[in-house]
Design a protein around this motif. Structure first.
Motif, mmCIF file in Angstrom:
data_model
loop_
_atom_site.group_PDB
_atom_site.id
_atom_site.type_symbol
_atom_site.label_atom_id
_atom_site.label_comp_id
_atom_site.label_asym_id
_atom_site.label_seq_id
_atom_site.Cartn_x
_atom_site.Cartn_y
_atom_site.Cartn_z
ATOM 1 N N GLN A 103 -39.158 8.701 -71.726
ATOM 2 C CA GLN A 103 -39.043 7.262 -71.958
ATOM 3 C C GLN A 103 -40.413 6.585 -71.865
ATOM 4 O OE1 GLN A 103 -36.138 5.239 -72.729
ATOM 5 N NE2 GLN A 103 -35.613 7.334 -73.355
ATOM 6 N N MET A 104 -41.253 7.037 -70.935
ATOM 7 C CA MET A 104 -42.603 6.476 -70.820
ATOM 8 C C MET A 104 -43.401 6.741 -72.096
ATOM 9 S SD MET A 104 -45.647 7.366 -68.089
ATOM 10 C CE MET A 104 -45.932 8.970 -68.862
ATOM 11 N N GLN A 105 -43.315 7.955 -72.610
ATOM 12 C CA GLN A 105 -44.022 8.296 -73.842
ATOM 13 C C GLN A 105 -43.470 7.506 -75.029
ATOM 14 O OE1 GLN A 105 -43.489 12.520 -73.997
ATOM 15 N NE2 GLN A 105 -45.016 12.933 -72.417
ATOM 16 N N SER A 144 -45.892 3.184 -72.329
ATOM 17 C CA SER A 144 -46.225 2.382 -71.152
ATOM 18 C C SER A 144 -45.560 3.006 -69.931
ATOM 19 C CB SER A 144 -45.728 0.944 -71.332
ATOM 20 O OG SER A 144 -45.838 0.219 -70.114
ATOM 21 N N PRO A 145 -46.221 2.960 -68.773
ATOM 22 C CA PRO A 145 -45.580 3.474 -67.555
ATOM 23 C C PRO A 145 -44.488 2.553 -67.029
ATOM 24 C CG PRO A 145 -47.718 2.533 -67.032
ATOM 25 C CD PRO A 145 -47.606 2.527 -68.537
ATOM 26 N N VAL A 146 -44.405 1.343 -67.585
ATOM 27 C CA VAL A 146 -43.354 0.395 -67.218
ATOM 28 C C VAL A 146 -42.403 0.261 -68.414
ATOM 29 C CG1 VAL A 146 -42.816 -1.948 -66.452
ATOM 30 C CG2 VAL A 146 -44.956 -0.864 -65.727
ATOM 31 N N GLU A 203 -41.608 8.640 -52.142
ATOM 32 C CA GLU A 203 -42.770 9.522 -52.278
ATOM 33 C C GLU A 203 -43.885 8.885 -53.108
ATOM 34 O OE1 GLU A 203 -41.376 13.236 -53.832
ATOM 35 O OE2 GLU A 203 -39.871 13.470 -52.248
ATOM 36 N N GLY A 204 -43.637 7.657 -53.601
ATOM 37 C CA GLY A 204 -44.658 6.951 -54.371
ATOM 38 C C GLY A 204 -44.813 7.442 -55.789
ATOM 39 N N ILE A 205 -43.775 8.098 -56.306
ATOM 40 C CA ILE A 205 -43.839 8.633 -57.665
ATOM 41 C C ILE A 205 -43.392 7.592 -58.689
ATOM 42 C CG2 ILE A 205 -42.866 10.399 -59.217
ATOM 43 C CD1 ILE A 205 -42.779 12.266 -56.786
ATOM 44 N N LEU A 206 -42.468 6.726 -58.298
ATOM 45 C CA LEU A 206 -41.993 5.698 -59.216
ATOM 46 C C LEU A 206 -41.480 4.490 -58.451
ATOM 47 C CD1 LEU A 206 -38.655 5.890 -59.019
ATOM 48 C CD2 LEU A 206 -38.985 7.809 -60.561
ATOM 49 N N LYS A 207 -41.315 3.405 -59.173
ATOM 50 C CA LYS A 207 -40.640 2.209 -58.692
ATOM 51 C C LYS A 207 -39.508 1.896 -59.666
ATOM 52 C CE LYS A 207 -44.810 -0.017 -56.783
ATOM 53 N NZ LYS A 207 -45.679 -1.224 -56.884
ATOM 54 N N PHE A 208 -38.469 1.241 -59.178
ATOM 55 C CA PHE A 208 -37.384 0.860 -60.078
ATOM 56 C C PHE A 208 -36.643 -0.349 -59.533
ATOM 57 C CE2 PHE A 208 -35.570 4.051 -57.210
ATOM 58 C CZ PHE A 208 -34.405 3.433 -56.783
ATOM 59 N N SER A 209 -36.079 -1.110 -60.450
ATOM 60 C CA SER A 209 -35.190 -2.220 -60.141
ATOM 61 C C SER A 209 -34.142 -2.262 -61.239
ATOM 62 C CB SER A 209 -35.959 -3.551 -60.086
ATOM 63 O OG SER A 209 -35.070 -4.634 -59.875
ATOM 64 N N LYS A 210 -32.912 -1.903 -60.871
ATOM 65 C CA LYS A 210 -31.828 -1.757 -61.851
ATOM 66 C C LYS A 210 -32.262 -0.746 -62.910
ATOM 67 C CE LYS A 210 -29.784 -6.277 -60.926
ATOM 68 N NZ LYS A 210 -29.336 -7.579 -61.476
ATOM 69 N N ASN A 211 -32.391 -1.165 -64.170
ATOM 70 C CA ASN A 211 -32.745 -0.188 -65.208
ATOM 71 C C ASN A 211 -34.201 -0.333 -65.653
ATOM 72 O OD1 ASN A 211 -32.290 -2.630 -66.492
ATOM 73 N ND2 ASN A 211 -31.440 -1.694 -68.341
ATOM 74 N N PHE A 229 -38.060 0.680 -64.825
ATOM 75 C CA PHE A 229 -38.781 1.705 -64.082
ATOM 76 C C PHE A 229 -40.284 1.579 -64.285
ATOM 77 C CE2 PHE A 229 -34.572 3.402 -64.296
ATOM 78 C CZ PHE A 229 -34.436 4.232 -63.192
ATOM 79 N N GLU A 230 -41.008 2.051 -63.280
ATOM 80 C CA GLU A 230 -42.461 2.174 -63.396
ATOM 81 C C GLU A 230 -42.869 3.506 -62.810
ATOM 82 O OE1 GLU A 230 -46.679 0.076 -62.003
ATOM 83 O OE2 GLU A 230 -44.754 -0.832 -61.433
ATOM 84 N N LEU A 231 -43.513 4.349 -63.616
ATOM 85 C CA LEU A 231 -44.035 5.620 -63.130
ATOM 86 C C LEU A 231 -45.436 5.401 -62.594
ATOM 87 C CD1 LEU A 231 -42.779 8.182 -65.807
ATOM 88 C CD2 LEU A 231 -41.618 7.247 -63.801
ATOM 89 N N LEU A 232 -45.700 5.905 -61.393
ATOM 90 C CA LEU A 232 -46.967 5.638 -60.705
ATOM 91 C C LEU A 232 -47.900 6.827 -60.825
ATOM 92 C CD1 LEU A 232 -45.423 4.043 -57.500
ATOM 93 C CD2 LEU A 232 -46.285 2.854 -59.530
#
Length: 219
Positions: A167-169, A173-175, A206-214, A216-219
């Protein structure tokens, strides 16, 4: 139908065809629009179909339930997306999936026979339409390949990371926002919802991602 002409023109099926040409073509393709409420079935398992659908507003999920009642989501189609083209091309093959409106949805249906064969007036842009349909079919194969790649991962964590990376690709965007809620995502990945939610929390901690509902942000 006129109010959706820009969406129709920008759909993969009409790529490279002008707005005026699209308006001329739609009657030749026996175009009709239908509205569906959230949760309503567009196509049922066992149906044979002769039309391809383009989502004008809302979205649909391609879903399947096996003999034991296990539910899975095979794919999601949003605005401008196309569905039903494979079964419409092979008209003798009944559907083995349901197509369900994921929200209030309006769909444009086109006669596949008229899409794939030139009309009596031999429109110069019909050849482009046929070429676009072949590209749509090819893209469908790539989409299924991506899903198989996610499903081939051994653990829930690996399936999640495979899907979120894709999905990021796709969004470059990482968000990004995914088209599924938690239950739908677990159905798409064929994993237990509770186990998946727990794994998402671990990935967040683990600091790999953030999310709120649907979202996402990959860190």
């Amino acid at each position: 139908m006129v109010k959706f002409i820009n969406i129709i023109k920008n759909s993969p099926l009409f790529s490279g065809i002008s707005e005026n040409e699209v308006e001329v073509m739609l009657p030749c393709l026996s175009a009709v629009t239908k509205s569906y409420e959230k949760g309503e079935t567009v196509f049922h398992i066992g149906d044979t179909v002769s039309s391809v659908g383009i989502v004008l507003c809302g979205s649909v999920n391609i879903e399947k339930d096996d003999f034991w009642g296990k539910h899975s989501i095979l794919s999601h189609t949003g605005i401008g997306g196309i569905f039903g083209e494979t079964y419409a091309c092979v008209k003798t093959q009944p559907l083995n999936v349901n197509v369900i409106a994921a929200q209030d949805t309006e769909i444009l249906f086109l006669d596949i026979q008229k899409v794939m064969t030139t009309c009596n007036s031999a429109c110069k842009f019909h050849a482009r339409l046929i070429q676009n349909m072949l590209l749509v079919l090819a893209q469908r194969n790539l989409t299924l390949k991506d899903k198989l790649e996610h499903m081939s991962q051994r653990t829930t964590r690996e399936k999640l990371m495979s899907y979120l990376s894709e999905q990021m690709q796709k969004n470059q965007s990482p968000v990004f926002v995914i088209p599924f809620n938690r239950q739908q995502l677990s159905d798409y990945l064929s994993v237990d919802r509770s186990a998946m939610s727990a794994e998402l929390c671990k990935l967040r901690d683990e600091g790999i991602l953030k999310f709120s509902k649907n979202k996402f942000e990959l860190l």
